[in-house]
Design an enzyme around this catalytic site. Structure first.
Site, PDB file in Angstrom:
ATOM      1  NE  ARG A  56       1.445  16.608   5.890  1.00 36.13           N
ATOM      2  CZ  ARG A  56       1.289  16.908   7.166  1.00 36.13           C
ATOM      3  NH1 ARG A  56       1.030  18.156   7.523  1.00 36.13           N
ATOM      4  NH2 ARG A  56       1.383  15.989   8.105  1.00 36.13           N
ATOM      5  CE  LYS A 197      -2.031  14.381   2.899  1.00 38.82           C
ATOM      6  NZ  LYS A 197      -3.143  13.401   3.003  1.00 38.82           N
ATOM      7  CG  HIS A 216      -5.692  11.177   6.227  1.00 40.00           C
ATOM      8  ND1 HIS A 216      -4.680  11.179   7.149  1.00 40.00           N
ATOM      9  CD2 HIS A 216      -5.086  11.089   5.009  1.00 40.00           C
ATOM     10  CE1 HIS A 216      -3.518  11.110   6.541  1.00 40.00           C
ATOM     11  NE2 HIS A 216      -3.744  11.041   5.238  1.00 40.00           N
ATOM     12  CE  LYS A 238      -3.849   7.301   4.431  1.00 36.98           C
ATOM     13  NZ  LYS A 238      -2.497   7.643   4.918  1.00 36.98           N
ATOM     14  CG  ASP A 253      -3.758  10.173   1.466  1.00 40.97           C
ATOM     15  OD1 ASP A 253      -3.543   9.579   2.535  1.00 40.97           O
ATOM     16  OD2 ASP A 253      -3.488  11.369   1.289  1.00 40.97           O
ATOM     17  NE  ARG A 316       5.074  10.804   1.085  1.00 47.04           N
ATOM     18  CZ  ARG A 316       3.972  10.480   1.736  1.00 47.04           C
ATOM     19  NH1 ARG A 316       2.999   9.825   1.109  1.00 47.04           N
ATOM     20  NH2 ARG A 316       3.811  10.789   3.003  1.00 47.04           N
TER      21      ARG A 316
END
Length: 525
Positions: A56, A197, A216, A238, A253, A316
């Site tokens: 990001r 996001k 989150h 997570k 998420d 990812r």
């Protein structure tokens, strides 16, 4: 006043024969391969690279300063404003850019598994693989007649580069949200996570008006309907910890907590896969199959090298949630019985697990301490200590107090157990100590969820005031007190005091907090 959403230019773009709609996963994969956007791995996953932007870009995120939302946004370094005029000019440029392309991809989807709170989404992409990513991450099926939310439109043009001096951006990249126009404008970056996001940020703005707490966190449940929430920033575990053979995954998420219970905001998972192994994370490993997207994973001879950081540590995998065998579909469940706050403590001084009082839970939620891990954001090359309110400050358009007060009320009304779990370092700080073994963290979380830590003996950390269990099934006793894991006890004491000081200094900005919450943090040194 809305002036863009029904604009002739947007309508022409969507109705053009060069805009293809609702393509299937196989068709999107085929088009991505034909366009040489990526390659297939031996498991059938589409492997892509995102170029300069491998995470990001928070400094390039803006919210349009509009009359109806002006007083509701927590303006500052996270929520930077951009004028209506500047936004409209850039919006027109991006649509003109997309009009020149031989093909564009458009589909509709949803955010929010509970039909009462669903947000309809139209997403328009320049790349086939971006569209595949969005198709896998957003909910595909929904009922727009059951929600009172008007749709949002994502317009994504990664090859359009902004000129900061002319376009009013910070760099060539931009992510701009207009709540009045219901538009998310993205350009200059190929990192697909910006779409995900941005929608989460939108939901963080919209849901509180419906008395729903956006979170989150990941969530799972067991056969008895006992739901657990896992809060934490990217890289804290997570996704990994919520994917369990013994529990059913609700989502990895983003969730909402309404009066009806928990619901997943997404329809897919976006897992970090650095050092991924079939032994440690079999569910994620097996989910990376045809239709999934691998971002910035080094691939050689069709085989993914999950241990390589040559491109980034923020590798990812994106896949639909039904790729997890025991996923809850649709992603809705009852209110939680336990909450886990996850932190990757780079200093190595927080306990591996501790049970929090209600006041401590509010303190640590407002603090949101963890370490930013390398590659999660541009410019982060090694772990750095950070405090991210509500474990998700980059995605919160409203004030932290809005979300914290809602969580406090829900913890109180439902009498939820809260634990702080350190998935970071033990035996020393980053570079000296070692990362907590996943099997130990899993054992601690399992013990917490099974109630095995409710009545066990504890000792109180003299600096942080946290109640640490003296024993936990499957975990060496010496690991449960972090000081015992350090060879140099004086070094531990000094490092712990330094971190405690950072906690105290950070919390000074929460002058609204009740005295009991302020006193729930580390001792004044």
């Amino acid at each position: 006043m809305k002036i863009l959403q029904g604009s002739t230019q947007l309508e022409q773009l969507l109705s053009s024969p060069r805009t293809v709609h609702q393509l299937s996963v196989p068709s999107l994969v085929e088009r991505a391969l034909i366009s040489q956007e990526g390659e297939l791995t031996d498991t059938g996953a589409l492997s892509v690279q995102t170029g300069l932007y491998t995470g990001r870009s928070p400094k390039d995120k803006f919210i349009v300063d509009e009359p109806s939302t002006q007083d509701k946004i927590d303006w500052g370094p996270v929520n930077k404003s951009i004028s209506v005029k500047t936004f409209k000019r850039l919006y027109d440029k991006v649509l003109n850019h997309l009009q020149q392309k031989d093909v564009r991809y458009a589909s509709t989807g949803y955010a929010g598994a509970d039909p009462s709170y669903q947000l309809p989404i139209t997403y328009i992409n320049e790349f086939a693989w971006h569209h595949l990513f969005a198709r896998q991450l957003f909910i595909r099926e929904g009922d727009a007649t059951q929600t009172n939310q008007a749709p949002f439109t994502i317009v994504s043009a990664p090859t359009f580069k902004a000129d900061p001096e002319i376009d009013g951006t910070n760099s060539e990249a931009f992510v701009i949200v207009s709540f009045e126009e219901r538009i998310i404008l993205i350009g200059g970056t190929e990192y697909a996570g910006e779409m995900k996001k941005a929608i989460f940020s939108v939901m963080n703005y919209l849901l509180p008006d419906s008395k729903v707490l956006p979170m989150h966190c990941s969530a799972n449940t067991n056969e008895n309907g006992e739901t657990a929430l896992f809060f934490g920033l990217s890289g804290t575990g997570k996704t990994t910890l919520s994917a369990s053979n013994n529990r059913s995954l609700i989502g990895d998420d983003e969730h909402g907590w309404s009066q009806n219970g928990i619901f997943n905001i997404e329809g897919g998972c976006y897992a970090k896969c650095i050092n991924l192994s079939q032994e440690n994370e079999p569910q994620i490993w097996n989910a990376i199959s045809f239709g999934s997207v691998l971002e910035n994973v080094v691939v050689s001879g069709g085989k993914a090298n999950y241990d390589s950081t040559d491109l980034t540590e923020n590798t990812r995998a994106a896949y639909p949630i039904n790729a997890i065998p025991n996923a809850v579909i649709p992603g809705v469940a009852g209110s939680p019985t336990a909450i886990i706050f996850l932190t990757a403590d780079a200093f190595g001084v927080l306990p591996p697990i501790s049970k929090l009082t209600k006041e401590q839970a509010m303190y640590h939620f407002l603090s949101g301490y963890t370490s930013k891990l390398a590659g999660t954001e541009r410019g982060i090359t090694k772990p750095e200590a950070t405090f991210s309110t509500c474990f998700g400050a980059p995605f919160l358009p409203r004030t932290p107090e809005t979300y914290a007060s809602m969580l406090g009320e829900k913890i109180e009304s439902d009498n939820v157990d809260v634990f702080l779990v350190n998935t970071g370092w033990t035996g020393g700080s980053y570079g000296t100590g070692s990362r907590m073994k996943l099997r130990y963290t899993r054992a601690m979380v399992e013990a917490a969820l099974q109630g095995e830590l409710s009545n066990t003996d504890t000792e109180i950390d003299p600096i942080f005031g946290l109640a640490m269990p003296v024993r936990c099934p499957g975990v060496p006793d010496e690991l449960l007190n972090p000081r015992h894991a350090w060879e140099d006890k004086d070094a531990y004491d000094q490092t712990a005091k330094q971190l405690a000081t950072q906690f105290i200094e950070n919390f000074k900005r929460f002058d609204h907090a009740k005295e009991a919450v302020r006193l729930a943090g580390p001792i004044q040194l």
